[in-house]
Design an enzyme around this catalytic site. Structure first.
Site, PDB file in Angstrom:
ATOM      1  N   ASP A 186       0.855  -1.186   0.000  1.00 47.39           N
ATOM      2  CA  ASP A 186       0.000   0.000   0.000  1.00 47.39           C
ATOM      3  C   ASP A 186       0.890   1.234   0.000  1.00 47.39           C
ATOM      4  O   ASP A 186       2.092   1.140   0.252  1.00 47.39           O
ATOM      5  CB  ASP A 186      -0.880  -0.008   1.268  1.00 47.39           C
ATOM      6  CG  ASP A 186      -1.794   1.205   1.349  1.00 47.39           C
ATOM      7  OD1 ASP A 186      -2.439   1.540   0.343  1.00 47.39           O
ATOM      8  OD2 ASP A 186      -1.856   1.837   2.423  1.00 47.39           O
ATOM      9  N   SER A 187       0.294   2.389  -0.243  1.00 42.92           N
ATOM     10  CA  SER A 187       1.054   3.641  -0.185  1.00 42.92           C
ATOM     11  C   SER A 187       1.503   3.954   1.242  1.00 42.92           C
ATOM     12  O   SER A 187       2.401   4.751   1.447  1.00 42.92           O
ATOM     13  CB  SER A 187       0.204   4.789  -0.702  1.00 42.92           C
ATOM     14  OG  SER A 187      -0.953   4.916   0.087  1.00 42.92           O
ATOM     15  N   TYR A 243      -0.640   8.356  -2.553  1.00 46.82           N
ATOM     16  CA  TYR A 243      -0.656   8.104  -3.989  1.00 46.82           C
ATOM     17  C   TYR A 243      -1.838   8.815  -4.670  1.00 46.82           C
ATOM     18  O   TYR A 243      -1.793   9.086  -5.862  1.00 46.82           O
ATOM     19  CB  TYR A 243      -0.811   6.596  -4.264  1.00 46.82           C
ATOM     20  CG  TYR A 243       0.440   5.758  -4.093  1.00 46.82           C
ATOM     21  CD1 TYR A 243       1.639   6.296  -3.629  1.00 46.82           C
ATOM     22  CD2 TYR A 243       0.420   4.402  -4.422  1.00 46.82           C
ATOM     23  CE1 TYR A 243       2.763   5.501  -3.488  1.00 46.82           C
ATOM     24  CE2 TYR A 243       1.544   3.600  -4.296  1.00 46.82           C
ATOM     25  CZ  TYR A 243       2.717   4.150  -3.827  1.00 46.82           C
ATOM     26  OH  TYR A 243       3.827   3.357  -3.702  1.00 46.82           O
ATOM     27  N   GLY A 244      -2.878   9.078  -3.921  1.00 47.25           N
ATOM     28  CA  GLY A 244      -4.166   9.472  -4.509  1.00 47.25           C
ATOM     29  C   GLY A 244      -4.157  10.762  -5.289  1.00 47.25           C
ATOM     30  O   GLY A 244      -5.056  11.014  -6.087  1.00 47.25           O
ATOM     31  N   CYS A 282      -4.230  -1.243  -2.097  1.00 49.00           N
ATOM     32  CA  CYS A 282      -4.353   0.208  -2.248  1.00 49.00           C
ATOM     33  C   CYS A 282      -5.251   0.404  -3.458  1.00 49.00           C
ATOM     34  O   CYS A 282      -4.969  -0.120  -4.541  1.00 49.00           O
ATOM     35  CB  CYS A 282      -2.961   0.793  -2.504  1.00 49.00           C
ATOM     36  SG  CYS A 282      -2.972   2.511  -3.065  1.00 49.00           S
ATOM     37  N   ASN A 283      -6.350   1.120  -3.239  1.00 49.50           N
ATOM     38  CA  ASN A 283      -7.293   1.312  -4.349  1.00 49.50           C
ATOM     39  C   ASN A 283      -6.664   2.069  -5.506  1.00 49.50           C
ATOM     40  O   ASN A 283      -6.890   1.742  -6.662  1.00 49.50           O
ATOM     41  CB  ASN A 283      -8.521   2.090  -3.867  1.00 49.50           C
ATOM     42  CG  ASN A 283      -9.501   1.206  -3.124  1.00 49.50           C
ATOM     43  OD1 ASN A 283     -10.418   0.667  -3.723  1.00 49.50           O
ATOM     44  ND2 ASN A 283      -9.306   1.039  -1.834  1.00 49.50           N
ATOM     45  N   THR A 284      -5.866   3.107  -5.192  1.00 44.91           N
ATOM     46  CA  THR A 284      -5.283   3.923  -6.251  1.00 44.91           C
ATOM     47  C   THR A 284      -4.355   3.083  -7.120  1.00 44.91           C
ATOM     48  O   THR A 284      -4.441   3.103  -8.344  1.00 44.91           O
ATOM     49  CB  THR A 284      -4.522   5.118  -5.638  1.00 44.91           C
ATOM     50  OG1 THR A 284      -5.419   5.845  -4.792  1.00 44.91           O
ATOM     51  CG2 THR A 284      -4.000   6.044  -6.712  1.00 44.91           C
ATOM     52  N   GLU A 297      -5.253  10.050   9.063  1.00 46.55           N
ATOM     53  CA  GLU A 297      -3.835   9.969   9.456  1.00 46.55           C
ATOM     54  C   GLU A 297      -3.508  10.928  10.599  1.00 46.55           C
ATOM     55  O   GLU A 297      -2.614  10.662  11.388  1.00 46.55           O
ATOM     56  CB  GLU A 297      -2.934  10.270   8.254  1.00 46.55           C
ATOM     57  CG  GLU A 297      -3.131   9.267   7.136  1.00 46.55           C
ATOM     58  CD  GLU A 297      -1.850   8.591   6.697  1.00 46.55           C
ATOM     59  OE1 GLU A 297      -0.769   9.143   6.904  1.00 46.55           O
ATOM     60  OE2 GLU A 297      -1.943   7.473   6.151  1.00 46.55           O
ATOM     61  N   CYS A 343     -11.120   3.383  -0.760  1.00 44.83           N
ATOM     62  CA  CYS A 343      -9.786   3.775  -0.309  1.00 44.83           C
ATOM     63  C   CYS A 343      -9.592   3.056   1.013  1.00 44.83           C
ATOM     64  O   CYS A 343     -10.495   3.040   1.853  1.00 44.83           O
ATOM     65  CB  CYS A 343      -9.708   5.292  -0.119  1.00 44.83           C
ATOM     66  SG  CYS A 343      -8.180   5.823   0.702  1.00 44.83           S
ATOM     67  N   THR A 344      -8.427   2.453   1.181  1.00 42.78           N
ATOM     68  CA  THR A 344      -8.233   1.603   2.357  1.00 42.78           C
ATOM     69  C   THR A 344      -8.267   2.369   3.675  1.00 42.78           C
ATOM     70  O   THR A 344      -8.368   1.763   4.740  1.00 42.78           O
ATOM     71  CB  THR A 344      -6.903   0.825   2.264  1.00 42.78           C
ATOM     72  OG1 THR A 344      -5.870   1.746   1.945  1.00 42.78           O
ATOM     73  CG2 THR A 344      -6.992  -0.246   1.204  1.00 42.78           C
ATOM     74  N   HIS A 345      -8.175   3.684   3.637  1.00 41.77           N
ATOM     75  CA  HIS A 345      -8.302   4.463   4.867  1.00 41.77           C
ATOM     76  C   HIS A 345      -9.756   4.608   5.304  1.00 41.77           C
ATOM     77  O   HIS A 345     -10.028   4.837   6.477  1.00 41.77           O
ATOM     78  CB  HIS A 345      -7.771   5.885   4.676  1.00 41.77           C
ATOM     79  CG  HIS A 345      -6.287   6.005   4.805  1.00 41.77           C
ATOM     80  ND1 HIS A 345      -5.433   5.648   3.809  1.00 41.77           N
ATOM     81  CD2 HIS A 345      -5.509   6.469   5.820  1.00 41.77           C
ATOM     82  CE1 HIS A 345      -4.192   5.890   4.192  1.00 41.77           C
ATOM     83  NE2 HIS A 345      -4.200   6.380   5.406  1.00 41.77           N
TER      84      HIS A 345
END
Lengths: 275, 275
Positions: free
Chosen positions: A15-16, A47-48, A78-80, A157, A189-191
């Site tokens: 992931d980023s 990354y987004g 990571c979706n992006t 974050e 988005c994984t967040h």
């Protein structure tokens, strides 16, 4: 690698940054025998907001790093990177690679009755329209509405998930969905699963929140079965997990310990630009 | 380079992304003859949450890139890189390098009467305590209060500078300053001048807002005079400006055009990891 060695080889998950831990967590939960090598690109996160070219280049470097760890399969958590790099890198490497977008798209299709699906994600994920392409490739009658929510990642974050401003920002981004009859919303988005309860409170019970992480773990299980490479060594309580980052290993460890069901012991920092 | 060539050589200005344009803008305004090569590290932005090691490594790569453009001096137009990398890289290269922290510290010292100064900046800048070190190195009687405001950068970058949530986030970060008798507040991140009017409305007139950008341009002027390398070619209306980024040149151009006093024509993308 012989067949037995391959079975006990780890899964590479990347992931980023820390977001992909929500996917790693599902893999740990549902495939407890598997060993995992996790890489978070904390030197270049996020990354987004970045371009397709660079996200492909970053993904290639990370895959080369994971190959040095002799992984048997790779999950782009990571979706992006799944939306922008998976198609390209899948052609380039021999080990099987899956992303989170396809599983997420299928889960949303199962959840919708109105055939109207919302997707939230980073700027790059939404611009790629990859969820829309995959969903409409399966069922062209489904309408997909995408919305980029670039402030959600920094809010998570920086520990604002529970702060009141988050409600206003959720309202800012999601208000337009409430006027539609979407009945499934992909947390693309994984967040975002870390904002799930706030988003749930805002959109109400009518809209199913789809977290691609669970479905991705199920996809991974199928993939391992098909290739006959499930780890059948059940001598240990759970798999071995190692964590690598490109920056700030301590900060990563702290965050990881707050979302994983156990405390991780060490995180190693590497220079990903060398791969 | 002979003496005349050196005079017409460009100034290298770099930042993690677009924020340093607020510094470039001051240089353009006050040293209109100087040519500028600007580099924004948009592939790895932001720097403020990253480690000292990586920020030094990033800065070295950028300096090597600027050297290929034969710059006569370098301005680190990023508080985080100035606070964490300037001391180290200054020893390593022959061309003169200045940052924004020293000029900002001096400007705050001139502004304060209460001898209590506030500093806001990124996590890395505040953790470095570099403003405090420099201010107290000049006047040990001054008290410095630092506060990291990590959400300010994404708020600016995502266009929320005028949104109501920004007020709440300003209140969240700055409330503790209002209870003190600081009379100068350093905007210790190049993005923050873009929130200046909002911060002004919140803190009132009693507290002077110090933007290191102007003072940095003055420092640069002194430096060029001392080294006898001011550009004396006044044939053109203003200097030549070139812009380089490590990602997403179009997005950079758009942002640059919204804050510079003229439209920039081209921005070139380079792979900074190769330097």
């Amino acid at each position: 690698m012989n067949r037995e060695e391959r079975k006990s080889a780890p899964i590479g998950v990347f992931d980023s940054g820390v977001g992909g831990l929500t996917v790693a967590r599902e893999i740990m939960r549902h495939l407890p025998n598997e060993n995992i090598v996790y890489f978070g690109d904390t030197a270049r996160v996020p990354y987004g907001s970045k371009s397709k070219d660079n996200i492909i280049r970053f993904s290639r470097q990370i895959i080369r790093f994971l190959e040095t760890k002799e992984v048997k399969a790779i999950v782009i958590a990571c979706n992006t990177a799944s939306a922008l790099a998976l198609e390209v890198v899948r052609e380039e490497v021999e080990i099987p690679i899956i992303g989170v977008v396809e599983p997420g798209a299928r889960a949303a299709l199962e959840a919708t009755k109105t055939k109207k699906i919302g997707v939230i994600g980073t700027e790059a994920t939404i611009r790629s329209a990859m969820y829309e392409k995959i969903i409409q490739g399966i069922d062209p009658e489904v309408t997909v509405m995408g919305k980029a929510c670039p402030l959600f990642v920094p809010l998570v974050e920086e520990g604002f998930a529970k702060h009141t401003v988050t409600e206003e920002i959720i309202d800012f981004y999601l208000a337009s969905f409430l006027k539609t009859d979407i009945d499934a919303l992909i947390l693309g988005c994984t967040h975002y699963p870390l904002l799930r309860s706030r988003i749930r409170a805002y959109v109400g019970e009518r809209i199913a929140l789809v977290n691609p992480a669970y479905e991705t773990a199920m996809d991974l299980r199928n993939l391992l079965q098909v290739h006959d490479m499930e780890n059948t060594d059940t001598n240990q309580e759970h798999g071995m997990y190692s964590f690598y980052v490109s920056d700030a290993a301590d900060k990563f460890k702290q965050f990881a310990n707050s979302i994983l069901p156990f405390d991780i012991e060490t995180t190693k920092q590497i220079n990903i630009e060398e791969y």
